[in-house]
Write a protein that holds these residues in place. Sequence first.
Motif, PDB file in Angstrom:
ATOM      1  N   LEU A 285       8.167  -5.022  -9.970  1.00 28.24           N
ATOM      2  CA  LEU A 285       9.250  -4.248  -9.379  1.00 28.24           C
ATOM      3  C   LEU A 285       9.110  -2.750  -9.621  1.00 28.24           C
ATOM      4  O   LEU A 285       9.842  -1.964  -9.023  1.00 28.24           O
ATOM      5  CB  LEU A 285      10.594  -4.714  -9.961  1.00 28.24           C
ATOM      6  N   ASN A 286       8.192  -2.349 -10.500  1.00 27.51           N
ATOM      7  CA  ASN A 286       8.011  -0.930 -10.800  1.00 27.51           C
ATOM      8  C   ASN A 286       7.631  -0.181  -9.530  1.00 27.51           C
ATOM      9  O   ASN A 286       6.564  -0.433  -8.953  1.00 27.51           O
ATOM     10  CB  ASN A 286       6.917  -0.764 -11.860  1.00 27.51           C
ATOM     11  N   PRO A 287       8.459   0.754  -9.050  1.00 28.19           N
ATOM     12  CA  PRO A 287       8.173   1.411  -7.774  1.00 28.19           C
ATOM     13  C   PRO A 287       6.943   2.312  -7.806  1.00 28.19           C
ATOM     14  O   PRO A 287       6.385   2.613  -6.759  1.00 28.19           O
ATOM     15  CB  PRO A 287       9.452   2.222  -7.502  1.00 28.19           C
ATOM     16  N   ASP A 288       6.513   2.738  -8.995  1.00 28.74           N
ATOM     17  CA  ASP A 288       5.368   3.639  -9.083  1.00 28.74           C
ATOM     18  C   ASP A 288       4.125   3.048  -8.447  1.00 28.74           C
ATOM     19  O   ASP A 288       3.335   3.748  -7.815  1.00 28.74           O
ATOM     20  CB  ASP A 288       5.064   3.991 -10.543  1.00 28.74           C
ATOM     21  N   GLN A 289       3.928   1.735  -8.610  1.00 25.14           N
ATOM     22  CA  GLN A 289       2.699   1.123  -8.117  1.00 25.14           C
ATOM     23  C   GLN A 289       2.665   1.018  -6.593  1.00 25.14           C
ATOM     24  O   GLN A 289       1.613   0.746  -6.017  1.00 25.14           O
ATOM     25  CB  GLN A 289       2.514  -0.267  -8.724  1.00 25.14           C
ATOM     26  N   TYR A 290       3.804   1.241  -5.919  1.00 21.50           N
ATOM     27  CA  TYR A 290       3.837   1.176  -4.459  1.00 21.50           C
ATOM     28  C   TYR A 290       3.818   2.557  -3.816  1.00 21.50           C
ATOM     29  O   TYR A 290       3.912   2.685  -2.602  1.00 21.50           O
ATOM     30  CB  TYR A 290       5.090   0.406  -3.997  1.00 21.50           C
ATOM     31  N   ASN A 291       3.695   3.598  -4.638  1.00 23.46           N
ATOM     32  CA  ASN A 291       3.692   4.952  -4.086  1.00 23.46           C
ATOM     33  C   ASN A 291       2.399   5.217  -3.328  1.00 23.46           C
ATOM     34  O   ASN A 291       1.309   4.878  -3.787  1.00 23.46           O
ATOM     35  CB  ASN A 291       3.834   5.976  -5.215  1.00 23.46           C
ATOM     36  N   GLY A 292       2.542   5.830  -2.176  1.00 25.41           N
ATOM     37  CA  GLY A 292       1.380   6.192  -1.373  1.00 25.41           C
ATOM     38  C   GLY A 292       1.438   5.573   0.012  1.00 25.41           C
ATOM     39  O   GLY A 292       1.171   4.384   0.183  1.00 25.41           O
ATOM     40  N   ALA A 293       1.825   6.373   1.007  1.00 23.46           N
ATOM     41  CA  ALA A 293       1.817   5.937   2.400  1.00 23.46           C
ATOM     42  C   ALA A 293       0.574   6.499   3.068  1.00 23.46           C
ATOM     43  O   ALA A 293       0.295   7.699   2.967  1.00 23.46           O
ATOM     44  CB  ALA A 293       3.079   6.417   3.125  1.00 23.46           C
ATOM     45  N   SER A 294      -0.181   5.651   3.730  1.00 24.03           N
ATOM     46  CA  SER A 294      -1.437   6.072   4.354  1.00 24.03           C
ATOM     47  C   SER A 294      -1.223   6.415   5.820  1.00 24.03           C
ATOM     48  O   SER A 294      -0.551   5.676   6.548  1.00 24.03           O
ATOM     49  CB  SER A 294      -2.476   4.952   4.242  1.00 24.03           C
ATOM     50  N   LEU A 295      -1.806   7.529   6.238  1.00 24.18           N
ATOM     51  CA  LEU A 295      -1.759   7.915   7.645  1.00 24.18           C
ATOM     52  C   LEU A 295      -3.002   7.350   8.304  1.00 24.18           C
ATOM     53  O   LEU A 295      -4.097   7.918   8.188  1.00 24.18           O
ATOM     54  CB  LEU A 295      -1.704   9.435   7.777  1.00 24.18           C
ATOM     55  N   ILE A 296      -2.863   6.198   8.948  1.00 26.31           N
ATOM     56  CA  ILE A 296      -4.019   5.473   9.475  1.00 26.31           C
ATOM     57  C   ILE A 296      -4.232   5.775  10.962  1.00 26.31           C
ATOM     58  O   ILE A 296      -3.332   6.224  11.660  1.00 26.31           O
ATOM     59  CB  ILE A 296      -3.864   3.948   9.273  1.00 26.31           C
ATOM     60  N   GLY A 297      -5.453   5.508  11.421  1.00 28.29           N
ATOM     61  CA  GLY A 297      -5.816   5.764  12.808  1.00 28.29           C
ATOM     62  C   GLY A 297      -6.523   7.085  12.996  1.00 28.29           C
ATOM     63  O   GLY A 297      -6.890   7.438  14.123  1.00 28.29           O
ATOM     64  N   LEU A 298      -6.737   7.825  11.911  1.00 31.51           N
ATOM     65  CA  LEU A 298      -7.428   9.112  11.965  1.00 31.51           C
ATOM     66  C   LEU A 298      -8.879   8.962  11.526  1.00 31.51           C
ATOM     67  O   LEU A 298      -9.270   7.949  10.929  1.00 31.51           O
ATOM     68  CB  LEU A 298      -6.722  10.130  11.062  1.00 31.51           C
ATOM     69  N   ARG A 299      -9.677  10.028  11.745  1.00 32.78           N
ATOM     70  CA  ARG A 299     -11.091  10.010  11.357  1.00 32.78           C
ATOM     71  C   ARG A 299     -11.255  10.464   9.902  1.00 32.78           C
ATOM     72  O   ARG A 299     -12.135  11.258   9.584  1.00 32.78           O
ATOM     73  CB  ARG A 299     -11.891  10.934  12.277  1.00 32.78           C
ATOM     74  N   GLY A 300     -10.421   9.977   9.045  1.00 32.51           N
ATOM     75  CA  GLY A 300     -10.471  10.315   7.632  1.00 32.51           C
ATOM     76  C   GLY A 300      -9.299   9.671   6.922  1.00 32.51           C
ATOM     77  O   GLY A 300      -8.348   9.215   7.561  1.00 32.51           O
ATOM     78  N   VAL A 301      -9.371   9.623   5.593  1.00 31.64           N
ATOM     79  CA  VAL A 301      -8.332   8.977   4.792  1.00 31.64           C
ATOM     80  C   VAL A 301      -7.349  10.031   4.296  1.00 31.64           C
ATOM     81  O   VAL A 301      -7.737  10.977   3.607  1.00 31.64           O
ATOM     82  CB  VAL A 301      -8.950   8.228   3.597  1.00 31.64           C
ATOM     83  N   VAL A 302      -6.070   9.863   4.652  1.00 35.98           N
ATOM     84  CA  VAL A 302      -5.006  10.766   4.223  1.00 35.98           C
ATOM     85  C   VAL A 302      -3.879   9.920   3.644  1.00 35.98           C
ATOM     86  O   VAL A 302      -3.355   9.031   4.314  1.00 35.98           O
ATOM     87  CB  VAL A 302      -4.467  11.616   5.389  1.00 35.98           C
ATOM     88  N   VAL A 303      -3.520  10.191   2.374  1.00 37.15           N
ATOM     89  CA  VAL A 303      -2.466   9.431   1.705  1.00 37.15           C
ATOM     90  C   VAL A 303      -1.339  10.378   1.319  1.00 37.15           C
ATOM     91  O   VAL A 303      -1.565  11.414   0.691  1.00 37.15           O
ATOM     92  CB  VAL A 303      -3.000   8.691   0.466  1.00 37.15           C
ATOM     93  N   LYS A 304      -0.122  10.010   1.696  1.00 38.61           N
ATOM     94  CA  LYS A 304       1.071  10.799   1.405  1.00 38.61           C
ATOM     95  C   LYS A 304       1.799  10.196   0.204  1.00 38.61           C
ATOM     96  O   LYS A 304       2.269   9.063   0.245  1.00 38.61           O
ATOM     97  CB  LYS A 304       2.004  10.809   2.623  1.00 38.61           C
ATOM     98  N   SER A 305       1.868  10.955  -0.884  1.00 41.45           N
ATOM     99  CA  SER A 305       2.644  10.545  -2.045  1.00 41.45           C
ATOM    100  C   SER A 305       4.100  10.935  -1.850  1.00 41.45           C
ATOM    101  O   SER A 305       4.412  11.897  -1.147  1.00 41.45           O
ATOM    102  CB  SER A 305       2.086  11.212  -3.303  1.00 41.45           C
TER     103      SER A 305
END
Length: 346
Positions: A285-305
């Motif tokens: 249930l610790n929310p820290d481990q779920y942090n990080g939304a990925s912006l997918i469909g682009l020509r590179g990896v971008v993660v939003k904290s």
Amino acid sequence: MAKLTLAIDAMGGDRGPSIVVAALIRALQSFPEVDFILTGDEPRLKALLNREAKHLKATDRARIRIHHTTQIVQMDDKPSQCLRHKTDSSMRIAIDLIAEGDAQACVSAGNTGALMAMAYLRLKVLPGVLRPALIAPIPNEQGGQSLLLDLGANPQCDADTLFQFGVMGSVIAQELTGISEPRIALLNMGTEEIKGPDVVKQAALLLANSKHVHYQGFIEGSDLFAGKADVIVCDGFTGNIALKSCEGMARMVYDHLKRSLKSHWLSRALVWLLYRRQRKAWSWLNPDQYNGASLIGLRGVVVKSHGNASANAFYSAIEHAIAEAESDLPKRIHDRVEQVLSEQHT
């Protein structure tokens, strides 16, 4: 595989670079084969590193590079203004490093709209992808996690876009969770086929008739955390409201429980004993481990904290970015989308 380099926007977010440096120190020890580039105010970052990273080995310090920038994207900045006037911001340079091949992924806790606009401008969408999407993990009752998309990149979507979200989400679930046939569901106002807007019904038909996804049908908001699907698809307007509503409810329950427990010493003692016995069972249930939304469909990896992330939560976002870069997620999404499109045209 070539050595991986991760760019980190050190100035974004509500808490500033101190939590970024703390997360970076942990990441250096966990990922010895990864190099890191911090983008931001060099004198300030050097001072933080000198104070917080004294115990690091010289080999680990050598894996950190600072790219000095003169601007910061503020949380209330308009994305259009950032595109035009903040080209030397820590956020923009972190994305530029991917575009120029100096990094394979980036993490930022800064302004979500600006991050999406800059990433879209500099990295472009993959061939065949209609729209990029924000995707993030959420906990479920089985002690695992499900993936929810879109979380705000596209307030309105047509059926083809929702179908592609299902395809891209399936690829991510396979790569990052190891599930061979992820269960895909559409978030709707009911589970019956006759319910919901026409665009959701049309997307359901596309998903049901595709051999590239394991479509389960509709899922209601009350079952978001029930573990009935591995990937839950919706438009960005619906997903953003659903996620923030859940966050608000969780915060209210937590605050109410905390106030109640403080009211009597016996309550505090009982909860402390219960927590010690059930700590492992509750760790999911610790929310820290779920942090990080990925912006997918682009020509590179971008993660939003999350903008207010702790050091532990920001470290989780770094973990997500490294995992996606190591699996070459953009290429895998491109290959699957290309396969789906080619078969639709035959």
